[in-house]
Write a protein that holds these residues in place. Structure first.
Motif: not given
Length: 364
Positions: A99-121
């Protein structure tokens, strides 16, 4: 407050359960919650009033893999535009690496309060045993997603691993533990259980190499404990066949009971003599908290991840080194002399506490 969670489908996994638990609580607290799933897979009941949308990729062109991330980011942006007709999102949280790989390329979300939640090592799950150029390549892929981004990790250990093993410098890095709806877990655990009143050990988790069911069965055979070992979970048929063969070869085949996936694992956990985790790594270790909330002692390998942040003080006796001999000795020790469980210490994992910490991200 308008909140958006994005995740790569909702099969029966720990990260997926975290998202559902957070969504339910925020809805109870009167917030507007959207959940965008990138696959049409859902094994959880969805809460009422949740804005749930599936953004499935229908592209079947031969070159679809090459263009997947950019194409899917564009699809996500279109869905966000539609959802934000009622107002922009105050907080967006992306879950799981695909999901993060896709979300990181979002144009709109660059201008939002965006956080990436990591669940694993990452060093265990993504870098694996790679060395040299292959490892460097993987590290660069991770950096492209998370470098100078806002990151939430489910344990301090996951955050340290991201920085030290992957070379990522986040814009902000915060630890927020996984949430637990304590009242709901205890209510579910009160359901009738066929094993109530009997001695047994339990492991809850899918049949995946990282869970190390082989180490668990070897340790159980060495421990001398005669109470049965219940395995709640499922995987590929060949994985289960190998584990059954191992149990038979070690002389415990009749005492290792395969119960498959159980929609309500908590009633089984409540009545167990102890719960055991045998993994090579655990981003957090949900089942450890769930068992303790139900008054069930726990044993775990001292693996990378959040386990050592859960099992502190008197619970630390339940930690074992990453081999079957050490795990066998710890199983014996906790089985014969379990530590006291102070329920007050577990309130820091309550869904109310965790949602409050997520709220604070909206002002970070």
């Amino acid at each position: 407050m308008r909140i958006l969670f994005v995740i790569d489908g909702l099969p029966g996994g720990g990260a997926e359960k975290v998202v559902i638990t957070l969504a339910e609580q925020f809805l109870r607290e009167g917030e507007h919650v959207s959940l965008f799933s990138l696959r049409d897979v859902c094994e959880y009941p969805l809460p009422d009033n949740l804005d749930y949308r599936v953004i499935a990729d229908r592209c079947r062109k031969p070159w679809r893999k090459i263009t997947e991330l950019t194409r899917r980011a564009r699809q996500l942006d279109n869905a966000i535009k539609e959802a934000e007709k009622e107002g922009p999102f105050d907080l967006v949280v992306s879950h799981l690496h695909k999901t993060d790989r896709i979300v990181s390329r979002s144009a709109i979300l660059k201008h939002r309060n965006l956080w990436f939640c990591l669940h694993g090592v990452f060093s265990a799950s993504y870098l694996g045993h790679r060395t040299g150029f292959s490892r460097w390549q993987k590290q660069q892929k991770i950096k492209r997603v998370y470098q100078h981004r806002n990151v939430v990790t489910v344990s301090d250990a996951v955050g340290r691993d991201l920085v030290e093993q992957c070379g990522v410098t986040p814009a902000q890095l915060k630890t927020i533990y996984n949430p637990f709806d304590i009242a709901a877990i205890r209510a579910s655990a009160d359901a009738p259980c066929e094993m109530a009143g009997q001695d047994y050990l339990i492991h809850v988790g899918r049949f995946h190499p990282a869970k190390r069911h082989d180490r668990l069965i070897e340790a159980y055979a060495k421990s001398g404990i005669t109470a049965p070992l219940l395995l709640l979970g499922q995987g590929k048929p060949e994985q289960e066949a190998k584990l059954r063969e191992l149990a038979a070869r070690l002389g415990v085949g009749e005492r290792v009971i395969f119960k498959g996936f159980q929609p309500n694992p908590w009633m089984w956990m409540k009545h167990a003599r102890l719960l055991v985790v045998s993994s090579d790594s655990e981003g957090f270790g949900n089942v450890l908290v769930e068992a303790l909330l139900l008054g069930t002692p726990v044993v775990s390998t001292r693996c990378p991840g959040g386990v050592t942040e859960i099992l502190t003080d008197e619970f630390e006796r339940g930690l074992a080194d990453l081999n079957s001999d050490a795990l066998a000795r710890t199983l014996q020790s906790i089985y014969d002399n379990p530590p006291p469980i102070d329920a007050q210490r577990l309130k820091k994992f309550s869904v109310e506490t965790i949602c409050h910490q997520y709220r604070q991200l909206s002002s970070s």
